[in-house]
Design a protein around this motif. Sequence first.
Motif, PDB file in Angstrom:
ATOM      1  N   TYR A  65       0.831  -1.205   0.000  1.00 22.39           N
ATOM      2  CA  TYR A  65       0.000   0.000   0.000  1.00 22.39           C
ATOM      3  C   TYR A  65       0.866   1.257   0.000  1.00 22.39           C
ATOM      4  O   TYR A  65       0.577   2.218  -0.705  1.00 22.39           O
ATOM      5  N   ASN A  66       1.928   1.251   0.764  1.00 21.94           N
ATOM      6  CA  ASN A  66       2.789   2.430   0.883  1.00 21.94           C
ATOM      7  C   ASN A  66       3.858   2.523  -0.196  1.00 21.94           C
ATOM      8  O   ASN A  66       4.335   3.607  -0.501  1.00 21.94           O
ATOM      9  N   THR A  67       4.244   1.402  -0.769  1.00 23.49           N
ATOM     10  CA  THR A  67       5.395   1.374  -1.668  1.00 23.49           C
ATOM     11  C   THR A  67       5.032   1.294  -3.142  1.00 23.49           C
ATOM     12  O   THR A  67       5.730   1.864  -3.975  1.00 23.49           O
ATOM     13  N   TYR A  68       3.943   0.605  -3.469  1.00 21.53           N
ATOM     14  CA  TYR A  68       3.643   0.349  -4.878  1.00 21.53           C
ATOM     15  C   TYR A  68       2.300   0.882  -5.358  1.00 21.53           C
ATOM     16  O   TYR A  68       2.102   1.043  -6.539  1.00 21.53           O
ATOM     17  N   ARG A  69       1.394   1.146  -4.468  1.00 21.07           N
ATOM     18  CA  ARG A  69       0.029   1.485  -4.853  1.00 21.07           C
ATOM     19  C   ARG A  69      -0.142   2.994  -5.028  1.00 21.07           C
ATOM     20  O   ARG A  69       0.003   3.755  -4.078  1.00 21.07           O
ATOM     21  N   PRO A  70      -0.476   3.437  -6.255  1.00 18.97           N
ATOM     22  CA  PRO A  70      -0.706   4.868  -6.457  1.00 18.97           C
ATOM     23  C   PRO A  70      -2.003   5.318  -5.786  1.00 18.97           C
ATOM     24  O   PRO A  70      -2.967   4.566  -5.726  1.00 18.97           O
ATOM     25  N   HIS A  71      -2.002   6.547  -5.275  1.00 18.39           N
ATOM     26  CA  HIS A  71      -3.168   7.115  -4.596  1.00 18.39           C
ATOM     27  C   HIS A  71      -3.579   8.384  -5.322  1.00 18.39           C
ATOM     28  O   HIS A  71      -2.777   9.319  -5.467  1.00 18.39           O
TER      29      HIS A  71
ATOM     30  N   SER B 188      -5.387  10.770  -4.366  1.00 17.81           N
ATOM     31  CA  SER B 188      -5.410  11.975  -3.530  1.00 17.81           C
ATOM     32  C   SER B 188      -4.049  12.655  -3.417  1.00 17.81           C
ATOM     33  O   SER B 188      -3.957  13.795  -2.966  1.00 17.81           O
ATOM     34  N   ILE B 189      -2.988  11.976  -3.837  1.00 17.43           N
ATOM     35  CA  ILE B 189      -1.640  12.571  -3.805  1.00 17.43           C
ATOM     36  C   ILE B 189      -1.003  12.521  -5.195  1.00 17.43           C
ATOM     37  O   ILE B 189       0.174  12.233  -5.354  1.00 17.43           O
ATOM     38  N   GLY B 190      -1.838  12.808  -6.198  1.00 19.23           N
ATOM     39  CA  GLY B 190      -1.344  12.916  -7.567  1.00 19.23           C
ATOM     40  C   GLY B 190      -0.886  11.605  -8.170  1.00 19.23           C
ATOM     41  O   GLY B 190       0.054  11.576  -8.960  1.00 19.23           O
ATOM     42  N   ASP B 191      -1.538  10.519  -7.825  1.00 24.20           N
ATOM     43  CA  ASP B 191      -1.218   9.181  -8.318  1.00 24.20           C
ATOM     44  C   ASP B 191       0.194   8.725  -7.968  1.00 24.20           C
ATOM     45  O   ASP B 191       0.797   7.918  -8.672  1.00 24.20           O
ATOM     46  N   LEU B 192       0.725   9.272  -6.885  1.00 20.28           N
ATOM     47  CA  LEU B 192       1.994   8.781  -6.349  1.00 20.28           C
ATOM     48  C   LEU B 192       1.678   7.744  -5.283  1.00 20.28           C
ATOM     49  O   LEU B 192       0.577   7.705  -4.741  1.00 20.28           O
ATOM     50  N   CYS B 193       2.648   6.904  -4.981  1.00 22.09           N
ATOM     51  CA  CYS B 193       2.462   6.049  -3.811  1.00 22.09           C
ATOM     52  C   CYS B 193       2.898   6.869  -2.600  1.00 22.09           C
ATOM     53  O   CYS B 193       3.632   7.849  -2.736  1.00 22.09           O
ATOM     54  N   PRO B 194       2.427   6.534  -1.403  1.00 24.46           N
ATOM     55  CA  PRO B 194       2.774   7.337  -0.227  1.00 24.46           C
ATOM     56  C   PRO B 194       4.278   7.510  -0.020  1.00 24.46           C
ATOM     57  O   PRO B 194       4.724   8.580   0.385  1.00 24.46           O
ATOM     58  N   LEU B 195       5.057   6.498  -0.305  1.00 26.14           N
ATOM     59  CA  LEU B 195       6.501   6.614  -0.116  1.00 26.14           C
ATOM     60  C   LEU B 195       7.089   7.675  -1.036  1.00 26.14           C
ATOM     61  O   LEU B 195       7.967   8.442  -0.631  1.00 26.14           O
ATOM     62  N   GLU B 196       6.590   7.752  -2.269  1.00 25.56           N
ATOM     63  CA  GLU B 196       7.053   8.797  -3.192  1.00 25.56           C
ATOM     64  C   GLU B 196       6.679  10.175  -2.671  1.00 25.56           C
ATOM     65  O   GLU B 196       7.488  11.099  -2.687  1.00 25.56           O
ATOM     66  N   ALA B 197       5.449  10.321  -2.211  1.00 25.57           N
ATOM     67  CA  ALA B 197       4.995  11.616  -1.714  1.00 25.57           C
ATOM     68  C   ALA B 197       5.791  12.018  -0.482  1.00 25.57           C
ATOM     69  O   ALA B 197       6.171  13.180  -0.333  1.00 25.57           O
ATOM     70  N   TYR B 198       6.072  11.076   0.368  1.00 21.95           N
ATOM     71  CA  TYR B 198       6.805  11.365   1.606  1.00 21.95           C
ATOM     72  C   TYR B 198       8.253  11.741   1.317  1.00 21.95           C
ATOM     73  O   TYR B 198       8.793  12.676   1.891  1.00 21.95           O
ATOM     74  N   ASN B 199       8.892  11.020   0.425  1.00 23.34           N
ATOM     75  CA  ASN B 199      10.306  11.248   0.124  1.00 23.34           C
ATOM     76  C   ASN B 199      10.535  12.265  -0.985  1.00 23.34           C
ATOM     77  O   ASN B 199      11.665  12.676  -1.216  1.00 23.34           O
ATOM     78  N   GLY B 200       9.477  12.636  -1.703  1.00 21.42           N
ATOM     79  CA  GLY B 200       9.598  13.653  -2.738  1.00 21.42           C
ATOM     80  C   GLY B 200      10.362  13.208  -3.967  1.00 21.42           C
ATOM     81  O   GLY B 200      10.949  14.017  -4.659  1.00 21.42           O
TER      82      GLY B 200
END
Length: 99
Positions: A73-79, A81-93
């Motif tokens: 969910y955090n590493t591979y799944r696009p969301h 609500s955060i521009g189709d990034l996975c949470p790890l991408e959004a968190y690490n920029g």
Amino acid sequence: MNRDQGSHFTNPDYLGLLDRAEIKVSMDGKGQALDNVRTERFFRTLKYDLIYPQEFETPRQLRKGITEYIHEYNTYRPHSSIGDLCPLEAYNGREFCAA
């Protein structure tokens, strides 16, 4: 600490523990689930994606399944609500998640 008004959160012993630790308590009014909307949404998704469709034989299998699900969910799944990034991408920029 924001909590709902369940009996375990309004227990005087629990509230005393928080008070002694100098933790300020905020309780939602009845029906104020919006304060926890992200958490509630995640648990709904977890239940419908993983827990309901599968039959776990033991608590250990369930914990393993949940751990693997959260990693995916955090590493591979696009969301969306955060521009189709996975949470790890959004968190690490930066982009590095597999789609």
